[in-house]
Design a protein around this motif. Structure first.
Motif, PDB file in Angstrom:
ATOM      1  N   ASN A  56       0.853  -1.179   0.000  1.00  0.00           N
ATOM      2  CA  ASN A  56       0.000   0.000   0.000  1.00  0.00           C
ATOM      3  C   ASN A  56       0.896   1.238   0.000  1.00  0.00           C
ATOM      4  O   ASN A  56       1.578   1.517   0.995  1.00  0.00           O
ATOM      5  N   PHE A  57       0.904   1.978  -1.110  1.00  0.00           N
ATOM      6  CA  PHE A  57       1.799   3.126  -1.270  1.00  0.00           C
ATOM      7  C   PHE A  57       1.619   4.156  -0.158  1.00  0.00           C
ATOM      8  O   PHE A  57       2.597   4.667   0.396  1.00  0.00           O
ATOM      9  N   MET A  58       0.395   4.465   0.189  1.00  0.00           N
ATOM     10  CA  MET A  58       0.153   5.487   1.209  1.00  0.00           C
ATOM     11  C   MET A  58       0.630   5.025   2.592  1.00  0.00           C
ATOM     12  O   MET A  58       1.152   5.832   3.370  1.00  0.00           O
ATOM     13  N   HIS A  59       0.468   3.756   2.883  1.00  0.00           N
ATOM     14  CA  HIS A  59       0.949   3.225   4.157  1.00  0.00           C
ATOM     15  C   HIS A  59       2.478   3.268   4.191  1.00  0.00           C
ATOM     16  O   HIS A  59       3.077   3.639   5.212  1.00  0.00           O
ATOM     17  N   LEU A  60       3.102   2.884   3.088  1.00  0.00           N
ATOM     18  CA  LEU A  60       4.562   2.952   2.977  1.00  0.00           C
ATOM     19  C   LEU A  60       5.038   4.386   3.181  1.00  0.00           C
ATOM     20  O   LEU A  60       5.988   4.637   3.931  1.00  0.00           O
ATOM     21  N   ARG A  61       4.378   5.331   2.529  1.00  0.00           N
ATOM     22  CA  ARG A  61       4.744   6.742   2.685  1.00  0.00           C
ATOM     23  C   ARG A  61       4.653   7.171   4.154  1.00  0.00           C
ATOM     24  O   ARG A  61       5.560   7.828   4.678  1.00  0.00           O
ATOM     25  N   GLY A  62       3.591   6.783   4.817  1.00  0.00           N
ATOM     26  CA  GLY A  62       3.420   7.137   6.232  1.00  0.00           C
ATOM     27  C   GLY A  62       4.503   6.533   7.115  1.00  0.00           C
ATOM     28  O   GLY A  62       5.034   7.200   8.011  1.00  0.00           O
ATOM     29  N   ASP A  63       4.849   5.273   6.856  1.00  0.00           N
ATOM     30  CA  ASP A  63       5.902   4.622   7.637  1.00  0.00           C
ATOM     31  C   ASP A  63       7.260   5.271   7.398  1.00  0.00           C
ATOM     32  O   ASP A  63       8.068   5.409   8.318  1.00  0.00           O
ATOM     33  N   LEU A  64       7.530   5.695   6.155  1.00  0.00           N
ATOM     34  CA  LEU A  64       8.788   6.381   5.862  1.00  0.00           C
ATOM     35  C   LEU A  64       8.820   7.766   6.514  1.00  0.00           C
ATOM     36  O   LEU A  64       9.867   8.212   6.983  1.00  0.00           O
ATOM     37  N   GLU A  65       7.681   8.441   6.587  1.00  0.00           N
ATOM     38  CA  GLU A  65       7.614   9.737   7.274  1.00  0.00           C
ATOM     39  C   GLU A  65       7.886   9.556   8.769  1.00  0.00           C
ATOM     40  O   GLU A  65       8.594  10.365   9.378  1.00  0.00           O
ATOM     41  N   THR A  66       7.340   8.495   9.344  1.00  0.00           N
ATOM     42  CA  THR A  66       7.595   8.198  10.754  1.00  0.00           C
ATOM     43  C   THR A  66       9.080   7.943  10.984  1.00  0.00           C
ATOM     44  O   THR A  66       9.682   8.471  11.930  1.00  0.00           O
ATOM     45  N   LEU A  67       9.679   7.128  10.118  1.00  0.00           N
ATOM     46  CA  LEU A  67      11.117   6.859  10.232  1.00  0.00           C
ATOM     47  C   LEU A  67      11.921   8.138  10.072  1.00  0.00           C
ATOM     48  O   LEU A  67      12.890   8.363  10.808  1.00  0.00           O
ATOM     49  N   SER A  68      11.522   8.990   9.145  1.00  0.00           N
ATOM     50  CA  SER A  68      12.200  10.263   8.923  1.00  0.00           C
ATOM     51  C   SER A  68      12.267  11.073  10.214  1.00  0.00           C
ATOM     52  O   SER A  68      13.316  11.613  10.576  1.00  0.00           O
ATOM     53  N   ASP A  69      11.153  11.147  10.919  1.00  0.00           N
ATOM     54  CA  ASP A  69      11.107  11.857  12.195  1.00  0.00           C
ATOM     55  C   ASP A  69      11.987  11.187  13.239  1.00  0.00           C
ATOM     56  O   ASP A  69      12.668  11.861  14.019  1.00  0.00           O
ATOM     57  N   GLN A  70      11.977   9.861  13.277  1.00  0.00           N
ATOM     58  CA  GLN A  70      12.744   9.112  14.278  1.00  0.00           C
ATOM     59  C   GLN A  70      14.249   9.279  14.111  1.00  0.00           C
ATOM     60  O   GLN A  70      14.966   9.392  15.102  1.00  0.00           O
ATOM     61  N   ILE A  71      14.730   9.273  12.874  1.00  0.00           N
ATOM     62  CA  ILE A  71      16.174   9.317  12.657  1.00  0.00           C
ATOM     63  C   ILE A  71      16.676  10.711  12.279  1.00  0.00           C
ATOM     64  O   ILE A  71      17.871  10.910  12.091  1.00  0.00           O
ATOM     65  N   GLY A  72      15.781  11.670  12.168  1.00  0.00           N
ATOM     66  CA  GLY A  72      16.170  13.051  11.896  1.00  0.00           C
ATOM     67  C   GLY A  72      16.753  13.282  10.514  1.00  0.00           C
ATOM     68  O   GLY A  72      17.683  14.073  10.351  1.00  0.00           O
ATOM     69  N   MET A  73      16.193  12.574   9.529  1.00  0.00           N
ATOM     70  CA  MET A  73      16.648  12.742   8.152  1.00  0.00           C
ATOM     71  C   MET A  73      15.453  13.079   7.277  1.00  0.00           C
ATOM     72  O   MET A  73      14.311  12.822   7.652  1.00  0.00           O
ATOM     73  N   GLN A  74      15.726  13.629   6.109  1.00  0.00           N
ATOM     74  CA  GLN A  74      14.664  13.914   5.143  1.00  0.00           C
ATOM     75  C   GLN A  74      14.495  12.684   4.259  1.00  0.00           C
ATOM     76  O   GLN A  74      15.420  12.293   3.546  1.00  0.00           O
ATOM     77  N   ILE A  75      13.306  12.063   4.316  1.00  0.00           N
ATOM     78  CA  ILE A  75      13.000  10.904   3.485  1.00  0.00           C
ATOM     79  C   ILE A  75      11.762  11.236   2.672  1.00  0.00           C
ATOM     80  O   ILE A  75      10.728  11.592   3.229  1.00  0.00           O
ATOM     81  N   ASN A  76      11.894  11.134   1.353  1.00  0.00           N
ATOM     82  CA  ASN A  76      10.772  11.409   0.451  1.00  0.00           C
ATOM     83  C   ASN A  76      10.543  10.208  -0.453  1.00  0.00           C
ATOM     84  O   ASN A  76      11.487   9.511  -0.820  1.00  0.00           O
ATOM     85  N   ILE A  77       9.291   9.990  -0.822  1.00  0.00           N
ATOM     86  CA  ILE A  77       8.945   8.931  -1.764  1.00  0.00           C
ATOM     87  C   ILE A  77       7.960   9.493  -2.773  1.00  0.00           C
ATOM     88  O   ILE A  77       7.086  10.296  -2.420  1.00  0.00           O
ATOM     89  N   MET A  78       8.141   9.097  -4.037  1.00  0.00           N
ATOM     90  CA  MET A  78       7.162   9.480  -5.043  1.00  0.00           C
ATOM     91  C   MET A  78       7.030   8.352  -6.059  1.00  0.00           C
ATOM     92  O   MET A  78       7.969   7.592  -6.288  1.00  0.00           O
ATOM     93  N   HIS A  79       5.849   8.252  -6.612  1.00  0.00           N
ATOM     94  CA  HIS A  79       5.583   7.243  -7.638  1.00  0.00           C
ATOM     95  C   HIS A  79       6.457   7.541  -8.843  1.00  0.00           C
ATOM     96  O   HIS A  79       6.726   8.703  -9.174  1.00  0.00           O
ATOM     97  N   GLU A  80       6.924   6.518  -9.522  1.00  0.00           N
ATOM     98  CA  GLU A  80       7.805   6.677 -10.671  1.00  0.00           C
ATOM     99  C   GLU A  80       7.195   7.574 -11.755  1.00  0.00           C
ATOM    100  O   GLU A  80       7.897   8.371 -12.378  1.00  0.00           O
ATOM    101  N   ASP A  81       5.898   7.484 -11.989  1.00  0.00           N
ATOM    102  CA  ASP A  81       5.252   8.318 -13.009  1.00  0.00           C
ATOM    103  C   ASP A  81       5.398   9.804 -12.685  1.00  0.00           C
ATOM    104  O   ASP A  81       5.647  10.623 -13.579  1.00  0.00           O
ATOM    105  N   ILE A  82       5.242  10.164 -11.422  1.00  0.00           N
ATOM    106  CA  ILE A  82       5.400  11.557 -11.000  1.00  0.00           C
ATOM    107  C   ILE A  82       6.858  11.978 -11.165  1.00  0.00           C
ATOM    108  O   ILE A  82       7.154  13.059 -11.682  1.00  0.00           O
ATOM    109  N   PHE A  83       7.778  11.122 -10.723  1.00  0.00           N
ATOM    110  CA  PHE A  83       9.200  11.402 -10.860  1.00  0.00           C
ATOM    111  C   PHE A  83       9.570  11.654 -12.321  1.00  0.00           C
ATOM    112  O   PHE A  83      10.238  12.640 -12.641  1.00  0.00           O
TER     113      PHE A  83
END
Length: 89
Positions: A56-83
């Motif tokens: 689930n792309f949206m769930h993955l995005r949310g989990d990566l945002e949570t990790l981003s906050d936890q480790i203090g790094m900028q983590i972004n994800i986008m669908h290949e079509d948008i990229f």
């Protein structure tokens, strides 16, 4: 379907492992990784296969945002079509 993940921030131990673990938990397969350390800054770009029916792309995005906050790094994800649309000349 594929997605692009970028990770930028101060280099610390285990960044690749932590991001990969979130991908694994969300059934996203890492198909390519490019990473560099520039002095003390870590930069990584990952290509993920997100075509698994349980990914689930949206769930993955949310989990990566949570990790981003936890480790203090900028983590972004986008669908290949948008990229691809953003980088088309």
């Amino acid at each position: 379907m594929r997605a692009i993940v970028s990770v930028i921030g101060k280099d610390t131990f285990g960044i690749l492992a932590k991001v990969s673990a979130v991908c694994f938990e969300n059934r996203a397969n890492v198909v390519d990784v490019n990473q560099s350390i520039l002095q003390d800054m870590f930069v990584m770009v990952m290509m993920l296969d997100i075509s698994d029916k349980d990914c689930n792309f949206m769930h993955l995005r949310g989990d990566l945002e949570t990790l981003s906050d936890q480790i203090g790094m900028q983590i972004n994800i986008m669908h290949e079509d948008i990229f691809n649309s953003m980088h088309r000349i």
